[in-house]
Design an enzyme around this catalytic site. Structure first.
Site, PDB file in Angstrom:
ATOM      1  N   HIS A  18       0.863  -1.419  -0.049  1.00  0.00           N
ATOM      2  CA  HIS A  18      -0.016   0.078   0.007  1.00  0.00           C
ATOM      3  C   HIS A  18       0.754   1.408  -0.016  1.00  0.00           C
ATOM      4  O   HIS A  18       0.684   2.207  -0.748  1.00  0.00           O
ATOM      5  CB  HIS A  18      -0.944   0.199   1.040  1.00  0.00           C
ATOM      6  CG  HIS A  18      -1.980  -1.133   1.303  1.00  0.00           C
ATOM      7  ND1 HIS A  18      -1.998  -1.898   2.599  1.00  0.00           N
ATOM      8  CD2 HIS A  18      -2.902  -1.345   0.547  1.00  0.00           C
ATOM      9  CE1 HIS A  18      -3.113  -2.704   2.392  1.00  0.00           C
ATOM     10  NE2 HIS A  18      -3.643  -2.620   1.301  1.00  0.00           N
ATOM     11  N   LYS A  42     -16.680  -5.398   9.089  1.00  0.00           N
ATOM     12  CA  LYS A  42     -15.425  -6.468   8.969  1.00  0.00           C
ATOM     13  C   LYS A  42     -14.582  -6.538  10.137  1.00  0.00           C
ATOM     14  O   LYS A  42     -13.607  -7.442  10.071  1.00  0.00           O
ATOM     15  CB  LYS A  42     -14.445  -5.570   7.987  1.00  0.00           C
ATOM     16  CG  LYS A  42     -14.767  -6.047   6.505  1.00  0.00           C
ATOM     17  CD  LYS A  42     -13.577  -5.366   5.776  1.00  0.00           C
ATOM     18  CE  LYS A  42     -13.568  -5.972   4.159  1.00  0.00           C
ATOM     19  NZ  LYS A  42     -12.497  -5.714   3.516  1.00  0.00           N
ATOM     20  N   ARG A  92      -1.805  -6.331  -7.245  1.00  0.00           N
ATOM     21  CA  ARG A  92      -0.550  -7.171  -7.001  1.00  0.00           C
ATOM     22  C   ARG A  92      -0.194  -8.390  -7.854  1.00  0.00           C
ATOM     23  O   ARG A  92       0.895  -8.506  -8.242  1.00  0.00           O
ATOM     24  CB  ARG A  92      -0.770  -7.877  -5.415  1.00  0.00           C
ATOM     25  CG  ARG A  92      -0.465  -6.841  -4.525  1.00  0.00           C
ATOM     26  CD  ARG A  92      -1.121  -7.379  -3.225  1.00  0.00           C
ATOM     27  NE  ARG A  92      -2.553  -7.625  -3.253  1.00  0.00           N
ATOM     28  CZ  ARG A  92      -3.309  -8.296  -2.126  1.00  0.00           C
ATOM     29  NH1 ARG A  92      -2.852  -8.410  -1.221  1.00  0.00           N
ATOM     30  NH2 ARG A  92      -4.617  -8.685  -2.508  1.00  0.00           N
ATOM     31  N   SER A 130      -2.619  -7.232   4.009  1.00  0.00           N
ATOM     32  CA  SER A 130      -2.811  -7.040   5.469  1.00  0.00           C
ATOM     33  C   SER A 130      -2.881  -8.506   6.359  1.00  0.00           C
ATOM     34  O   SER A 130      -2.652  -8.377   7.259  1.00  0.00           O
ATOM     35  CB  SER A 130      -3.923  -5.983   5.525  1.00  0.00           C
ATOM     36  OG  SER A 130      -3.821  -4.930   4.962  1.00  0.00           O
TER      37      SER A 130
HETATM   38  O1  PNS Z   1      -8.423  -2.631   1.010  1.00  0.00           O
HETATM   39  P1  PNS Z   1      -9.710  -3.369   0.403  1.00  0.00           P
HETATM   40  O2  PNS Z   1     -10.846  -4.028   1.559  1.00  0.00           O
HETATM   41  O3  PNS Z   1      -9.518  -4.156  -0.518  1.00  0.00           O
HETATM   42  O4  PNS Z   1     -10.689  -1.947  -0.070  1.00  0.00           O
HETATM   43  C1  PNS Z   1     -12.052  -2.328  -0.632  1.00  0.00           C
HETATM   44  C2  PNS Z   1     -12.774  -0.969  -0.945  1.00  0.00           C
HETATM   45  C3  PNS Z   1     -12.519   0.022   0.487  1.00  0.00           C
HETATM   46  C4  PNS Z   1     -12.029  -0.040  -1.921  1.00  0.00           C
HETATM   47  C5  PNS Z   1     -14.057  -1.225  -1.244  1.00  0.00           C
HETATM   48  O5  PNS Z   1     -14.752  -2.192  -0.365  1.00  0.00           O
HETATM   49  C6  PNS Z   1     -14.929  -0.005  -1.401  1.00  0.00           C
HETATM   50  O6  PNS Z   1     -14.774   0.919  -2.197  1.00  0.00           O
HETATM   51  N1  PNS Z   1     -16.012   0.148  -0.539  1.00  0.00           N
HETATM   52  C7  PNS Z   1     -16.843   1.308  -0.277  1.00  0.00           C
HETATM   53  C8  PNS Z   1     -18.199   0.804  -0.791  1.00  0.00           C
HETATM   54  C9  PNS Z   1     -18.351   0.994  -1.964  1.00  0.00           C
HETATM   55  O7  PNS Z   1     -18.113   2.050  -2.624  1.00  0.00           O
HETATM   56  N2  PNS Z   1     -18.739  -0.015  -2.691  1.00  0.00           N
HETATM   57  C10 PNS Z   1     -19.117   0.240  -3.894  1.00  0.00           C
HETATM   58  C11 PNS Z   1     -17.724  -0.353  -4.978  1.00  0.00           C
HETATM   59  S1  PNS Z   1     -17.561  -1.999  -5.259  1.00  0.00           S
END
Ligand code: PNS
Length: 163
Positions: A18, A42, A92, A130
């Site tokens: 990250h 989560k 990745r 993570s």
């Molecule tokens: O680090 P992560 O868990 O891979 O990040 C995922 C994240 C936070 C980018 C994704 O879950 C997100 O955008 N969540 C917010 C809700 C949202 O916008 N959902 C619609 C897009 S898929």
């Protein structure tokens, strides 16, 4: 016109993968807002304030145009609030691609003015996650090459507390 990007994620906790993406995105965009998703469902290891604080410490050396904010709700709404035209995500490996493609298309459908920019994670961090860093730390392994030093210190405190 200034180019603003958001870099959203759970960051529970931030890894070196990250951090590498954040550093490179900060050099590509005029302003980068790292968005830490506050999603209590989560059950994160680190609460939202801890995650934000650890990221602020980790990006300190290139923080001139970088901000760190907690957010909840949709990433596109977070982008809109910050005047961002881009969502940055790191890739990745091929295994990330399918989910990221789905998210990018969903976000574009929701907000056509916001595009997703992918950066390939640095090769040396391609294996990192993570979850993996937390597991290694939990069993007393050395995570100093996996996560920024403020995160390694916090993981080590957590491990000691749990004993
Ligand atoms: O680090 P992560 O868990 O891979 O990040 C995922 C994240 C936070 C980018 C994704 O879950 C997100 O955008 N969540 C917010 C809700 C949202 O916008 N959902 C619609 C897009 S898929």
């Amino acid at each position: 016109m200034s180019h603003v990007a958001v870099f959203p994620g759970s960051f529970d906790p931030m890894t070196n993968a990250h951090l590498d993406v954040a550093r490179r995105a900060a050099s590509l965009f005029d302003r980068l807002v790292i968005g830490v998703l506050n999603n209590p469902k989560k059950r994160p290891l680190f609460d939202i304030e801890q995650r934000v604080a650890m990221i602020r410490d980790s990006v300190a050396e290139f923080s001139a145009n970088v901000e760190v904010q907690a957010f909840d709700g949709l990433t596109v709404a977070f982008a809109r609030t910050n005047g961002a035209g881009f969502i940055v995500r790191g890739l990745r490996a091929v295994s990330d691609f399918e989910a990221e493609l789905q998210m990018a298309h969903t976000n574009r459908k929701l907000e056509p003015a916001v595009d997703t920019a992918f950066l390939m994670s640095a090769l040396e961090f391609g294996y990192l996650s993570s979850t993996l860093a937390k597991e290694v730390a939990q069993f007393g392994g050395d995570v100093s090459n996996m996560v920024p030093s403020p995160v390694a210190a916090a993981l080590s405190r957590r491990t000691t507390e749990a004993r």
